[in-house]
Design a protein around this motif. Structure first.
Motif, short mmCIF file in Angstrom:
data_model
loop_
_atom_site.label_atom_id
_atom_site.label_comp_id
_atom_site.label_asym_id
_atom_site.label_seq_id
_atom_site.Cartn_x
_atom_site.Cartn_y
_atom_site.Cartn_z
N MET A 1 0.84 -1.20 0.00
CA MET A 1 0.00 0.00 0.00
C MET A 1 0.88 1.25 0.00
SD MET A 1 -3.04 0.92 2.66
CE MET A 1 -2.16 1.81 3.94
N HIS A 2 0.49 2.22 -0.82
CA HIS A 2 1.27 3.46 -0.87
C HIS A 2 0.35 4.65 -0.59
CE1 HIS A 2 4.39 6.25 -1.92
NE2 HIS A 2 3.62 6.81 -2.84
N VAL A 3 0.81 5.55 0.29
CA VAL A 3 0.00 6.70 0.69
C VAL A 3 0.67 7.97 0.17
CG1 VAL A 3 -0.97 7.97 2.66
CG2 VAL A 3 -0.71 5.47 2.78
N VAL A 4 -0.13 8.82 -0.47
CA VAL A 4 0.37 10.13 -0.93
C VAL A 4 -0.25 11.19 -0.01
CG1 VAL A 4 0.26 11.84 -2.79
CG2 VAL A 4 0.67 9.42 -3.33
N ILE A 5 0.61 11.99 0.62
CA ILE A 5 0.11 13.06 1.49
C ILE A 5 0.38 14.40 0.82
CG2 ILE A 5 0.34 14.19 3.76
CD1 ILE A 5 1.35 11.52 4.88
N VAL A 6 -0.65 15.23 0.69
CA VAL A 6 -0.46 16.59 0.17
C VAL A 6 -0.44 17.52 1.37
CG1 VAL A 6 -1.47 18.47 -1.17
CG2 VAL A 6 -1.57 16.12 -2.04
N GLY A 7 0.69 18.21 1.58
CA GLY A 7 0.81 19.14 2.71
C GLY A 7 1.75 18.59 3.76
N GLY A 8 2.89 19.26 3.90
CA GLY A 8 3.88 18.86 4.91
C GLY A 8 3.86 19.82 6.07
N GLY A 9 2.67 20.07 6.63
CA GLY A 9 2.55 20.84 7.87
C GLY A 9 2.67 19.87 9.04
N ILE A 10 2.23 20.31 10.21
CA ILE A 10 2.47 19.44 11.36
C ILE A 10 1.66 18.14 11.29
CG2 ILE A 10 3.22 21.34 12.87
CD1 ILE A 10 0.66 21.27 14.26
N GLY A 11 0.44 18.21 10.73
CA GLY A 11 -0.37 16.99 10.64
C GLY A 11 0.20 16.02 9.61
N GLY A 12 0.48 16.51 8.40
CA GLY A 12 0.97 15.64 7.32
C GLY A 12 2.30 15.00 7.67
N LEU A 13 3.20 15.76 8.28
CA LEU A 13 4.53 15.22 8.61
C LEU A 13 4.42 14.16 9.71
CD1 LEU A 13 6.64 18.54 8.61
CD2 LEU A 13 6.62 16.75 6.84
N THR A 14 3.55 14.41 10.69
CA THR A 14 3.40 13.43 11.78
C THR A 14 2.79 12.14 11.24
OG1 THR A 14 3.18 15.23 13.34
CG2 THR A 14 2.39 13.09 14.09
N LEU A 15 1.82 12.26 10.35
CA LEU A 15 1.25 11.06 9.75
C LEU A 15 2.33 10.28 9.00
CD1 LEU A 15 -1.15 9.24 8.94
CD2 LEU A 15 -1.50 10.73 6.96
N ALA A 16 3.16 11.00 8.25
CA ALA A 16 4.22 10.32 7.48
C ALA A 16 5.13 9.52 8.41
CB ALA A 16 5.03 11.34 6.68
N HIS A 17 5.49 10.11 9.55
CA HIS A 17 6.33 9.37 10.51
C HIS A 17 5.59 8.13 11.02
CE1 HIS A 17 9.91 11.78 11.12
NE2 HIS A 17 9.19 12.89 11.15
N GLY A 18 4.31 8.31 11.36
CA GLY A 18 3.53 7.20 11.91
C GLY A 18 3.42 6.05 10.91
N LEU A 19 3.29 6.39 9.62
CA LEU A 19 3.18 5.33 8.60
C LEU A 19 4.53 4.65 8.42
CD1 LEU A 19 0.87 7.12 5.99
CD2 LEU A 19 0.23 5.42 7.71
N LEU A 20 5.58 5.44 8.32
CA LEU A 20 6.92 4.85 8.13
C LEU A 20 7.28 3.92 9.29
CD1 LEU A 20 9.11 7.75 6.69
CD2 LEU A 20 8.24 5.75 5.48
N ARG A 21 6.92 4.34 10.52
CA ARG A 21 7.24 3.51 11.70
C ARG A 21 6.54 2.16 11.61
NH1 ARG A 21 7.59 5.64 17.76
NH2 ARG A 21 9.20 4.06 17.82
N GLN A 22 5.45 2.11 10.86
CA GLN A 22 4.71 0.84 10.75
C GLN A 22 4.99 0.15 9.42
OE1 GLN A 22 0.75 1.22 13.16
NE2 GLN A 22 0.83 2.89 11.69
N GLY A 23 6.01 0.62 8.73
CA GLY A 23 6.43 -0.04 7.50
C GLY A 23 5.55 0.25 6.31
N ILE A 24 4.79 1.34 6.34
CA ILE A 24 3.89 1.67 5.23
C ILE A 24 4.55 2.72 4.34
CG2 ILE A 24 1.61 2.63 4.62
CD1 ILE A 24 0.67 1.56 7.42
N SER A 25 4.47 2.47 3.03
CA SER A 25 5.14 3.37 2.08
C SER A 25 4.38 4.69 1.96
CB SER A 25 5.19 2.63 0.74
OG SER A 25 5.36 3.51 -0.31
N VAL A 26 5.11 5.81 1.98
CA VAL A 26 4.47 7.13 1.96
C VAL A 26 5.37 8.15 1.28
CG1 VAL A 26 5.39 7.73 4.27
CG2 VAL A 26 3.34 8.87 3.46
N GLU A 27 4.74 9.14 0.63
CA GLU A 27 5.48 10.30 0.09
C GLU A 27 4.67 11.54 0.48
OE1 GLU A 27 8.18 10.12 -2.34
OE2 GLU A 27 8.13 7.93 -2.54
#
Ligand SMILES: Cc1cc2nc3c(=O)[nH]c(=O)nc-3n(C[C@H](O)[C@H](O)[C@H](O)COP(=O)(O)OP(=O)(O)OC[C@H]3O[C@@H](n4cnc5c(N)ncnc54)[C@H](O)[C@@H]3O)c2cc1C
Length: 429
Positions: A1-27
């Motif tokens: 599964m790959h997740v695309v996040i639009v917006g690298g503010g505090i919410g988007g960046l925190t989500l990206a960390h949370g996904l990476l920590r669980q082995g989920i692909s994200v940009e």
């Protein structure tokens, strides 16, 4: 599964960390030209819901760094404009620190964003202005950017703030309501010189000043024990007022000197210390207090909104950013269930959206009520409010009943007691 996040503010960046920590692909795709390319503002308050999200989602190094560069608030003081203390509430009552994620911290926004960006270098793309998205026949979603770039994912997360383009395309009609209150923020350096003349009540924790008109002020210290490059101590002073009640005094479009003069006029009858603060502060920032109009429920899909893109609110409860962090925490949990085939995508996103709609409606209502409490001035209400705060000051059980935290929408949801399901914390520690 790959997740695309639009917006690298505090919410988007925190989500990206949370996904990476669980082995989920994200940009993550962020419109800013580069890290630190724009003025981001001053201090932001982070309370338990936000701290839990950061603790769950960030790698241990990032979490430790957040605590290092933050200032732990130790009290909240209520003052009159003549500098009379109505009530001081101890931080241990308001924001108990009985677990590693308890407490209430002030963090400098640029520093917070810098810490959140760290570790995401491989997946965070700057200078990527999202324009619109397309849904493919295979159910995947492709984001299109102004420079012609495209990014396809199984899920597209719109974390692009109050003017969200993802939100405008996905759920049109979620416009912002202007609450008729304006705010001017200034920054006073906190150093030996200013400490020498600043009263104690304004140089620790947070202080709220209630005056005899619609003008009110929020003062918050940022004084972390760890200083470093780009980290300096200061006090944020925010002055707000009801524009209509104040003869249409609107700082929008005015230059710095005009804005300062407008504030000085509004606080002319206040204790002289406030005019000194204003005179010695730098960089006024001005904004209108606004809140998202609630949207009727919608059907979950692979397009998801998070943070201000879904539920903007005025800063009068200090919870907009905390709620964006809470969203990131919850969405990271639910997307792990999808990635590991424990839930289908629609159920997982539906669970997220039901909970977000409920807690964000509560938080928006609290923020708007706080404005009404301060900016809708009436002499009777003001008198009662002061009498109530003085009574709380005298009667400890009443004070404990009213102020013991976390309160209202800040109370923890059952899932917030858990860590992210897909992370092995013993390994990461
Ligand atoms: C003066 C003030 C004080 C506040 N104080 C507090 C506080 O003390 N505590 C608190 O919890 N909250 C506070 N808030 C609210 C808080 O700042 C927001 O709720 C929070 O920033 C929301 O985070 P977010 O990630 O949803 O959006 P944002 O932080 O706004 O991030 C959105 C990101 O998306 C990017 N973006 C936008 N459009 C595009 C596009 N088209 N393409 C690509 N990227 C795009 C933006 O550049 C930005 O980086 C305050 C707000 C204000 C205005």
């Amino acid at each position: 599964m790959h997740v695309v996040i639009v917006g690298g503010g505090i919410g988007g960046l925190t989500l990206a960390h949370g996904l990476l920590r669980q082995g989920i692909s994200v940009e993550v795709y962020e419109r800013d030209r580069f890290a630190g390319s724009r003025f981001e503002g001053y201090r932001i308050d982070i309370e338990e819901m936000g701290l839990r999200a950061l603790h769950a989602c960030l790698p241990p190094k990032g979490w430790a760094e957040i605590l290092e560069v933050s200032y732990a608030d130790d009290r909240m003081t209520f003052l009159t404009a003549q500098m009379k203390t109505l009530l001081t509430v101890d931080g241990s009552l308001l924001w108990p620190r009985n677990n590693p994620t308890g407490g209430h911290y002030g963090v400098d926004r640029p520093v917070l964003r810098r810490v959140l960006q760290s570790g995401l270098e491989r997946v965070l793309h700057f200078d990527a202005e999202f324009v619109r998205y397309e849904r493919g026949l295979d159910g995947r979603v492709t984001a299109l950017f102004a420079d012609g770039r495209r990014a396809t994912g199984d899920i597209l997360v719109g974390a692009d703030g109050t003017t969200s383009r993802v939100g405008a395309q996905y759920l049109p009609g979620g416009e912002l309501v202007d609450l008729g209150v304006t705010c001017v923020g200034v920054k006073l350096p906190l150093n030996n010189e200013t400490r020498a003349w600043l009263p104690e009540s304004l140089s620790n924790g947070v202080a709220i000043v209630n005056s005899d008109n619609t003008v009110f002020s929020f003062n918050a210290v940022f004084d972390p024990t760890t200083k470093g490059p780009g980290i300096e101590s200061y006090i944020l002073h925010a002055f707000s007022w009801d524009v209509e009640a104040e003869d249409g005094a609107d700082p929008a479009g005015k230059d710095d000197a005009e804005v300062i003069a407008m504030v000085a006029d509004r606080i002319a009858s206040w204790h002289p210390i406030f005019r000194r603060i204003l005179g010695e502060s730098t960089l006024p920032i001005t904004f209108q207090l606004r809140a998202s109009k609630p949207r009727p429920p919608w059907k979950p899909s692979p397009v998801v909104l998070l943070g201000d893109a879904l539920h903007a609110m005025p800063p009068t409860a200090g919870r907009g950013g905390n709620t964006a962090l809470r969203d990131a925490h919850l969405l990271a949990r639910e997307l792990w269930a999808v990635a590991t085939d424990r839930k289908n995508l629609v159920d997982a996103i539906g669970t997220y959206e039901v909970d977000v709609r409920s807690y964000s409606a509560e938080t928006i209502a609290e923020s708007v009520n706080n404005i009404r409490a301060y900016a809708s001035y009436s002499p009777i209400r003001n008198c009662l409010n002061r009498a109530f705060l003085r009574t709380c000051s005298l009667i400890k059980p009443l004070r404990e009943r009213v102020f013991a935290g976390p309160r209202g929408s800040g109370a923890m949801r059952p899932w917030e007691n858990d860590q992210l399901p897909g992370t092995d914390y013993s390994k990461a520690a």
